[in-house]
Every structure is written in structure tokens, then in C-alpha cells.
Design a protein around this motif. Structure first.
Motif, mmCIF file in Angstrom:
data_model
loop_
_atom_site.group_PDB
_atom_site.id
_atom_site.type_symbol
_atom_site.label_atom_id
_atom_site.label_comp_id
_atom_site.label_asym_id
_atom_site.label_seq_id
_atom_site.Cartn_x
_atom_site.Cartn_y
_atom_site.Cartn_z
ATOM 1 N N VAL A 37 9.019 -7.895 0.606
ATOM 2 C CA VAL A 37 7.944 -8.867 0.402
ATOM 3 C C VAL A 37 7.893 -9.286 -1.065
ATOM 4 C CG1 VAL A 37 5.455 -9.255 0.565
ATOM 5 C CG2 VAL A 37 6.660 -8.080 2.418
ATOM 6 N N ALA A 38 8.119 -8.361 -1.970
ATOM 7 C CA ALA A 38 8.160 -8.707 -3.394
ATOM 8 C C ALA A 38 9.263 -9.732 -3.652
ATOM 9 C CB ALA A 38 8.386 -7.456 -4.238
ATOM 10 N N ALA A 45 6.173 -5.347 -6.425
ATOM 11 C CA ALA A 45 6.317 -4.337 -5.372
ATOM 12 C C ALA A 45 5.230 -3.267 -5.476
ATOM 13 C CB ALA A 45 7.703 -3.696 -5.434
ATOM 14 N N GLU A 46 4.826 -2.923 -6.697
ATOM 15 C CA GLU A 46 3.772 -1.910 -6.860
ATOM 16 C C GLU A 46 2.448 -2.406 -6.296
ATOM 17 O OE1 GLU A 46 4.141 1.283 -7.717
ATOM 18 O OE2 GLU A 46 6.270 0.765 -7.715
ATOM 19 N N THR A 47 2.154 -3.675 -6.476
ATOM 20 C CA THR A 47 0.939 -4.266 -5.896
ATOM 21 C C THR A 47 1.006 -4.205 -4.376
ATOM 22 O OG1 THR A 47 0.626 -5.732 -7.782
ATOM 23 C CG2 THR A 47 -0.410 -6.398 -5.702
ATOM 24 N N ILE A 48 2.138 -4.571 -3.822
ATOM 25 C CA ILE A 48 2.294 -4.562 -2.363
ATOM 26 C C ILE A 48 2.201 -3.144 -1.826
ATOM 27 C CG2 ILE A 48 3.870 -5.116 -0.472
ATOM 28 C CD1 ILE A 48 4.852 -7.451 -2.395
ATOM 29 N N GLY A 54 -3.394 1.174 1.275
ATOM 30 C CA GLY A 54 -4.832 0.984 1.422
ATOM 31 C C GLY A 54 -5.647 1.166 0.163
ATOM 32 N N THR A 55 -4.999 1.357 -0.991
ATOM 33 C CA THR A 55 -5.763 1.516 -2.231
ATOM 34 C C THR A 55 -6.179 0.174 -2.827
ATOM 35 O OG1 THR A 55 -3.732 1.660 -3.544
ATOM 36 C CG2 THR A 55 -4.716 3.739 -2.801
#
Length: 114
Positions: A37-38, A45-48, A54-55
Motif C-alpha cells: 500500500v505504501a 509504511a510505518e503509518t499504514i 489499530g494504533t
């Protein structure tokens, strides 16, 4: 153009769901979801990964790249009570996808001499 569309999408009126956005990308890429997705969206990728665990939830800054990358299929997944124009766009997108798959299969059959 957009001002004339009937049945506009609005997060409040159509009950948009960040959870459905996450479900859509999980279904699209069951493995290496964040990385794929990134690549498609330009969202980190860290956001995804935070969305997936769920954070964090995708906000508008994350939703727009998903809309641009995945089009009507994504919107239809996020807004299940979509207006008629979105249903039509989704139908057309699906038809084109199936036609492309049909062409690919026909090319393979032709290559085999069928």
C-alpha cells in the motif's frame, strides 16, 4: 462538475469507516500489506502499519491517497451506501478489469494455439 452530482459522499451522512478502509487494503494485499500500500499510495509504511495494528486510523491525509490509488472500488468499500454515480463508476471499473483479464486469457490461449 462535482457540484452537480446528486447523492454526494459525506463521511457523516454516509457513515464512512476507517475500519472498512483498513479491511479493503488487507483484502487487497493479504501479505506485506503496509509495504504494498505504501508503494501504491506514497503513504509511509510505518503509518499504514499503525492503521493495521489499530494504533491509528486513516484520516483524510491517508484516505485521499487511497482514493487516488484504488478508485471507485475503494470508495465503494468505505461507503457501502454509496450514491448511484459511485455504483456506476464501480461497475464500469469492474467491467474494464474483467475485460482486461479476458484479453490476457485470450492472449494466453492464442499463444497455445487454442
Amino acid at each position: 462538475m462535482f457540484a452537480s452530482l446528486k447523492g454526494k459522499i459525506s463521511p457523516k451522512s454516509q457513515k464512512a469507516s476507517p475500519e472498512r478502509a483498513v479491511e479493503f487494503i488487507r483484502n487487497l494485499y493479504p501479505s506485506k500489506t503496509a509495504e504494498n500500500v505504501a508503494y501504491d499510495t506514497g503513504v509511509g509504511a510505518e503509518t499504514i502499519k499503525k492503521w493495521l495494528d489499530g494504533t491509528a486510523r486513516p484520516g483524510w491525509d491517508g484516505i485521499w491517497p487511497l482514493i487516488f490509488a484504488y478508485g471507485p472500488s475503494f470508495l465503494k468499500a468505505v461507503y457501502p451506501k454509496a450514491p448511484a454515480w459511485l455504483d456506476e463508476a464501480h461497475r464500469r471499473e469492474r467491467q474494464e478489469s474483467l475485460r482486461a483479464e479476458q484479453r490476457r486469457i485470450q492472449e494466453q490461449l492464442d499463444a497455445l494455439g487454442a
